[in-house]
Motif scaffolding. Structure first.
Motif, mmCIF file in Angstrom:
data_model
loop_
_atom_site.group_PDB
_atom_site.id
_atom_site.type_symbol
_atom_site.label_atom_id
_atom_site.label_comp_id
_atom_site.label_asym_id
_atom_site.label_seq_id
_atom_site.Cartn_x
_atom_site.Cartn_y
_atom_site.Cartn_z
ATOM 1 N N UNK A 11 0.880 -1.151 0.000
ATOM 2 C CA UNK A 11 0.000 0.000 0.000
ATOM 3 C C UNK A 11 0.923 1.208 0.000
ATOM 4 N N UNK A 12 1.003 1.886 -1.130
ATOM 5 C CA UNK A 12 2.041 2.894 -1.316
ATOM 6 C C UNK A 12 1.919 4.000 -0.290
ATOM 7 N N UNK A 13 2.960 4.180 0.490
ATOM 8 C CA UNK A 13 3.031 5.258 1.455
ATOM 9 C C UNK A 13 4.028 6.294 0.990
ATOM 10 N N UNK A 14 4.572 7.029 1.926
ATOM 11 C CA UNK A 14 5.578 8.040 1.631
ATOM 12 C C UNK A 14 6.809 7.745 2.469
ATOM 13 N N UNK A 15 7.970 7.801 1.858
ATOM 14 C CA UNK A 15 9.192 7.532 2.606
ATOM 15 C C UNK A 15 10.415 7.574 1.722
ATOM 16 N N UNK A 60 13.204 9.162 -2.880
ATOM 17 C CA UNK A 60 11.987 9.507 -2.163
ATOM 18 C C UNK A 60 10.763 9.068 -2.934
ATOM 19 N N UNK A 61 9.740 8.616 -2.217
ATOM 20 C CA UNK A 61 8.483 8.241 -2.859
ATOM 21 C C UNK A 61 7.348 9.063 -2.247
ATOM 22 N N UNK A 62 6.437 9.476 -3.122
ATOM 23 C CA UNK A 62 5.270 10.273 -2.753
ATOM 24 C C UNK A 62 5.679 11.533 -1.992
ATOM 25 N N UNK A 63 5.053 11.818 -0.850
ATOM 26 C CA UNK A 63 5.322 13.103 -0.188
ATOM 27 C C UNK A 63 6.757 13.231 0.304
ATOM 28 N N UNK A 64 7.468 12.149 0.446
ATOM 29 C CA UNK A 64 8.858 12.219 0.888
ATOM 30 C C UNK A 64 9.768 12.829 -0.176
ATOM 31 N N UNK A 65 9.284 12.933 -1.429
ATOM 32 C CA UNK A 65 10.099 13.625 -2.434
ATOM 33 C C UNK A 65 10.360 15.065 -2.012
ATOM 34 N N UNK A 237 7.881 8.352 6.231
ATOM 35 C CA UNK A 237 8.064 9.798 6.186
ATOM 36 C C UNK A 237 8.433 10.392 7.539
ATOM 37 N N UNK A 238 7.689 10.039 8.578
ATOM 38 C CA UNK A 238 7.950 10.600 9.899
ATOM 39 C C UNK A 238 9.322 10.166 10.421
ATOM 40 N N UNK A 239 9.637 8.890 10.242
ATOM 41 C CA UNK A 239 10.935 8.382 10.696
ATOM 42 C C UNK A 239 12.081 9.045 9.944
ATOM 43 N N UNK A 240 11.891 9.245 8.646
ATOM 44 C CA UNK A 240 12.926 9.881 7.837
ATOM 45 C C UNK A 240 13.180 11.304 8.311
ATOM 46 N N UNK A 241 12.112 12.051 8.556
ATOM 47 C CA UNK A 241 12.260 13.427 9.014
ATOM 48 C C UNK A 241 12.930 13.493 10.377
ATOM 49 N N UNK A 242 12.587 12.535 11.239
ATOM 50 C CA UNK A 242 13.181 12.503 12.573
ATOM 51 C C UNK A 242 14.678 12.216 12.509
ATOM 52 N N UNK A 243 15.086 11.416 11.518
ATOM 53 C CA UNK A 243 16.502 11.120 11.355
ATOM 54 C C UNK A 243 17.272 12.284 10.750
ATOM 55 N N UNK A 318 8.710 29.576 11.496
ATOM 56 C CA UNK A 318 7.912 29.682 10.280
ATOM 57 C C UNK A 318 7.791 28.314 9.608
ATOM 58 N N UNK A 319 6.577 27.894 9.242
ATOM 59 C CA UNK A 319 6.435 26.606 8.548
ATOM 60 C C UNK A 319 6.943 26.718 7.109
ATOM 61 N N UNK A 320 8.048 26.043 6.822
ATOM 62 C CA UNK A 320 8.615 26.068 5.481
ATOM 63 C C UNK A 320 7.954 25.039 4.576
ATOM 64 N N UNK A 321 7.531 23.945 5.163
ATOM 65 C CA UNK A 321 6.912 22.876 4.385
ATOM 66 C C UNK A 321 5.889 22.195 5.285
ATOM 67 N N UNK A 322 4.632 22.178 4.878
ATOM 68 C CA UNK A 322 3.565 21.623 5.698
ATOM 69 C C UNK A 322 3.116 20.283 5.114
ATOM 70 N N UNK A 323 3.063 19.277 5.959
ATOM 71 C CA UNK A 323 2.642 17.941 5.540
ATOM 72 C C UNK A 323 1.243 17.599 6.031
ATOM 73 N N UNK A 324 0.749 18.326 7.022
ATOM 74 C CA UNK A 324 -0.550 18.016 7.618
ATOM 75 C C UNK A 324 -1.327 19.307 7.750
ATOM 76 N N UNK A 325 -2.552 19.342 7.263
ATOM 77 C CA UNK A 325 -3.380 20.528 7.379
ATOM 78 C C UNK A 325 -4.611 20.206 8.214
ATOM 79 N N UNK A 326 -5.158 21.236 8.837
ATOM 80 C CA UNK A 326 -6.374 21.041 9.624
ATOM 81 C C UNK A 326 -7.573 21.221 8.719
ATOM 82 N N UNK A 327 -8.577 20.406 8.952
ATOM 83 C CA UNK A 327 -9.825 20.491 8.178
ATOM 84 C C UNK A 327 -10.982 20.559 9.147
ATOM 85 N N UNK A 328 -12.154 20.680 8.604
ATOM 86 C CA UNK A 328 -13.322 20.730 9.473
ATOM 87 C C UNK A 328 -13.475 19.480 10.299
#
Length: 370
Positions: A11-15, A60-65, A237-243, A318-328
Motif C-alpha cells: 500500500x504505497x506510502x511516503x518515505x 523519495x516516494x510520494x510526499x517524501x520527495x 516519512x515521519x521516521x525519515x524526518x526525525x533522522x 515559520x512553517x517552510x513545508x507543511x505535511x498536515x493541514x487542519x480540516x473541518x
C-alpha cells in the motif's frame, strides 16, 4: 529500514528508499525501477550517481520527495580509485584517453603532499562532462555536441581525504591510488582525481567510485534493486524526518496554527539553515520549521504574534513545508508549501535526470553525484 512488504502487497506510502545503485545504471534508471516497484510516479532522488559509480542513492516516494531538496546539500562520503598517468575526456574510465604520461617517478610522499593541498576549503573547476547548466543547457550535452565548454571554478570543501593504498601497474608506468573522501555538496570526485594527477604532473582519472554515505545514511542501510524486488523496504516519512532534522513536539493548537500556515513560537535554533521537524501528539509529521526573525503583522499564532508585537522575542518558527493541514473534520495530509509554493507533483522536485553530475552533489534540487 522500517516497513517492508512484497511489491504486490504494497500500500504505497511516503518515505525514503536507500538503494545500493549498481554500476551501469543511471540514477534516472533507478528512479524508473522504483516507480514500478512502488506503483507510483511520485519518485525522485537526492543526488545523481554517474553510471560507472555504485553505492548509496537516496530515493523519495510520494510526499517524501519533498524532503529530497534538504538532503541534496549534505556531505557525501566516497571510496574511489585514482589512476595516475592518464587523463581522459570525462575524468573517469568511461571517457577517451586524451594523454598518457609515465608515472614512474611519482612517490607516495609526493601523493600525500598533493592530497594535503586538496583537503579543506578549495576552489574546484567541475568536470566538463557534467550536469551543470551553461546558458540553460547541460554541460555534458554541449560537450557531446562538439562545443568547447569552460566552467568556472567554485568553492567546495574536502573534509577528509585519506589514501589507503598505492599500487604500481603496467610495469610502473601507471599508479593506482585507493582513496576515501568526505566532501561538501557540489564537489566532483572526478575533478579531485584530475587535479591530483595534474598537480603531480602526470594526469589522472577515476577508475572506480562508490558512495558509502549520504549524510547520516550509510551503505549498510541500503538494499539492492533485486532485494527491493523481493521485499520493498523504505523508511517512513515521519521516521525519515526525525533522522534528518531536530525534533519538536507540538501541541494540538500548534498543529492547527501550522496547518493554516501561521508562525508559532520559535523552536530555539535561531537564524540557521537547520530545519526542525515538527510532530503532532499522535506522532504524525506536521511540518518542517525554520526559526526566522520575528515580524510584526505576520500571520502567526496569538502567543507568537503577541511576543513579536511586544518585542519580547527575536524569532518565530515559520512553517517552510507543511505535511498536515487542519480540516473541518480534523487533519489531512497536505501537498502544499506553507510559504505559498506549489505542492510537489508527479515526479520529484529533487529528481536529477542527467546521466552525469557532481560526485558530491549538484546544482539543482536533486543534485548529482558520482
Amino acid at each position: 529500514m522500517g516497513k517492508k512488504q512484497k511489491p504486490e502487497e504494497l500500500e504505497v506510502g511516503s518515505g525514503l528508499v536507500l538503494v545500493d545503485k549498481p554500476a551501469g545504471l543511471t540514477s534516472h534508471d533507478v528512479v524508473g525501477r522504483i516507480r514500478k516497484l512502488a506503483g507510483t510516479r511520485k519518485v525522485g532522488h537526492a543526488g545523481t550517481l554517474d553510471p560507472m559509480a555504485t553505492g548509496v542513492l537516496v530515493v523519495g516516494i510520494n510526499r517524501a520527495t519533498r524532503l529530497l531538496t534538504h538532503i541534496v546539500g549534505v556531505d557525501k562520503t566516497y571510496t574511489a580509485t585514482v589512476r595516475l598517468g592518464q587523463s581522459t575526456s570525462t575524468d573517469d574510465a568511461e571517457g577517451e584517453v586524451l594523454q598518457s604520461r609515465f608515472a614512474n617517478a611519482v612517490t607516495p610522499a609526493a601523493i600525500m603532499a598533493e592530497v594535503a593541498e586538496l583537503t579543506g576549503a578549495i576552489q574546484q573547476v567541475p568536470a566538463t562532462v557534467s550536469a551543470i547548466k551553461v546558458d540553460g543547457q547541460r554541460a555534458h550535452a554541449r560537450v557531446r555536441a562538439g562545443e568547447e565548454v569552460a566552467l568556472k571554478s567554485r568553492s567546495v570543501t574536502v573534509h577528509h581525504f585519506e589514501v589507503f593504498d598505492v599500487r604500481r601497474i603496467d610495469g610502473g608506468k601507471l599508479v593506482d591510488v585507493d582513496i576515501e573522501v568526505r566532501v561538501s555538496s557540489g564537489t566532483y570526485v572526478r575533478a579531485l582525481a584530475r587535479d591530483l594527477g595534474e598537480a603531480l604532473g602526470v594526469g589522472g582519472h577515476l577508475t572506480a567510485l562508490r558512495r558509502t554515505a549520504v549524510g547520516s545514511y550509510s551503505i549498510d542501510q541500503t538494499l539492492t534493486l533485486d532485494q527491493l524486488g523481493e521485499d520493498f523496504g523504505y523508511i517512513g516519512l515521519a521516521e525519515a524526518a526525525e533522522q534528518l532534522f531536530p525534533k519538536r513536539q507540538l501541541t494540538l493548537q500548534e498543529v492547527e496554527n501550522l496547518g493554516y500556515g501561521r508562525r508559532i513560537t520559535a523552536s530555539g535554533t535561531g537564524v540557521d539553515p537547520q530545519l526542525t521537524a515538527a510532530f503532532a501528539p499522535d506522532g504524525k509529521l506536521v511540518a518542517l520549521l525554520a526559526d526566522v526573525p520575528a515580524k510584526k503583522g505576520a500571520s502567526a499564532s496569538p502567543d507568537a504574534a503577541h511576543a513579536a508585537d511586544s518585542g519580547s522575542t527575536d524569532y518565530q518558527a515559520k512553517p517552510e513545508l507543511v505535511f498536515l493541514i487542519t480540516t473541518g473534520g480534523g487533519s489531512a495530509d497536505s501537498g502544499a508549501r506553507a510559504s505559498g509554493g506549489q505542492a510537489s507533483g508527479s515526479g520529484a522536485p529533487a529528481a536529477g535526470t542527467s546521466t552525469r553530475g557532481p560526485e558530491a552533489e549538484g546544482t539543482q534540487a536533486g543534485g548529482t553525484a558520482g
